[in-house]
Write a protein that holds these residues in place. Structure first.
Motif, mmCIF file in Angstrom:
data_model
loop_
_atom_site.group_PDB
_atom_site.id
_atom_site.type_symbol
_atom_site.label_atom_id
_atom_site.label_comp_id
_atom_site.label_asym_id
_atom_site.label_seq_id
_atom_site.Cartn_x
_atom_site.Cartn_y
_atom_site.Cartn_z
ATOM 1 N N LYS A 1 0.754 -1.138 -0.064
ATOM 2 C CA LYS A 1 0.040 0.044 -0.034
ATOM 3 C C LYS A 1 0.769 1.166 -0.146
ATOM 4 N N GLY A 2 0.490 2.091 -1.275
ATOM 5 C CA GLY A 2 1.400 3.541 -1.097
ATOM 6 C C GLY A 2 2.797 3.093 -1.773
ATOM 7 N N LYS A 3 2.986 2.088 -2.059
ATOM 8 C CA LYS A 3 4.455 1.731 -2.869
ATOM 9 C C LYS A 3 4.282 1.919 -4.469
ATOM 10 N N SER A 4 5.650 2.313 -4.770
ATOM 11 C CA SER A 4 5.617 2.470 -6.130
ATOM 12 C C SER A 4 5.821 1.198 -6.958
ATOM 13 N N TYR A 5 5.608 0.186 -6.574
ATOM 14 C CA TYR A 5 5.522 -1.055 -7.227
ATOM 15 C C TYR A 5 4.581 -1.998 -6.733
ATOM 16 N N GLN A 6 4.193 -3.115 -7.539
ATOM 17 C CA GLN A 6 3.056 -3.933 -7.402
ATOM 18 C C GLN A 6 3.579 -5.502 -7.179
ATOM 19 N N VAL A 7 4.902 -5.670 -7.667
ATOM 20 C CA VAL A 7 5.435 -7.053 -7.814
ATOM 21 C C VAL A 7 6.902 -7.077 -6.916
#
Length: 238
Positions: free
Chosen positions: A210-216
């Motif tokens: 959550k709130g990060k610039s990456y999803q993997v």
């Protein structure tokens, strides 16, 4: 020391006998390369140009900080104290730039494909992700549940291989994570692409990214396969 003294003498001569604009041009194009040649000796052209570029960047940073200190404090004659401030500030700025560049190298463009559907997102290489399938030692990549939901549409689909495996975090937290075998994962970085066939993707906790610039979060096995890229091959399949 010889390089520094020689550069100072040349700069002084340029300022005395040439106009300011011409002297600055001479410093950039003549003095800096000559100082580097004295200090580090002969190098291949690529390395020498890299050193020159780094030196020019250093000049801009140091002079910019010195000018800012003079303008903000009004100090014009305490050069030793200003030099200490400039060096300390420049060190912090350069460290921040190096850290930023290093972090950017860990980000990659990811495209997950399964049963005719594709989702593009940002992946982060994490050397701490050592998660594997216990029976086969296959690497497991961690995916944001939102991305996984868009790809699967239905968590209980029977046409996708899925299972639960144990995991343990760096601390003492332990538990189980559900993993899914996708059809394909494509990784892009710059002008290079890699394709991972039938990867295992683990569903992350809702708040992990959550709130990060990456999803993997890519598995650390990726770095081993990067060695193929260093040999000049622009694509590989795992």
């Amino acid at each position: 020391m010889v390089g520094a003294v020689t550069g100072t003498v040349l700069e002084t001569c340029f300022l005395v006998f040439w106009s300011y604009e011409l002297a600055v041009t001479g410093m950039v194009l003549i003095v800096v390369p000559f100082m580097l040649l004295i200090a580090f000796g002969r190098q291949n052209l690529r390395q020498f140009l890299l050193c020159i570029g780094t030196s020019w960047l250093s000049i801009v940073i140091v002079n910019g900080i010195a000018t800012a200190v003079f303008n903000l404090t009004g100090i014009q004659n305490l050069y030793l104290y200003v030099a200490v401030v400039v060096v300390g500030t420049a060190r912090l700025l350069v460290k921040a730039v190096i850290t930023s560049v290093s972090q950017q190298k860990r980000y990659m463009q990811i495209t997950l494909t399964d049963h005719g559907r594709s989702v593009s997102c940002t992946g982060l290489y994490d050397s701490g992700n050592l998660l594997q399938i216990p029976e086969s030692a296959e690497p497991v990549h961690i995916v944001d549940p939102g991305v996984l939901k868009r790809l699967l549409r239905d968590w209980d689909r029977t046409d996708i291989e899925t299972k639960k495996i144990p995991f343990r975090t760096l601390g003492t937290s332990e538990g189980w994570i559900r993993v899914y075998r996708m059809e394909r994962m494509q990784i892009e970085q710059g002008n290079q692409k890699w394709t991972v066939q039938s990867p295992w993707m683990g569903c992350a906790d809702a708040g992990l990214m959550k709130g990060k610039s990456y999803q993997v979060i890519l598995n650390s096995v990726i770095v081993d396969n990067m060695k193929i890229r260093e040999k000049g091959q622009k694509s590989w399949k795992l």
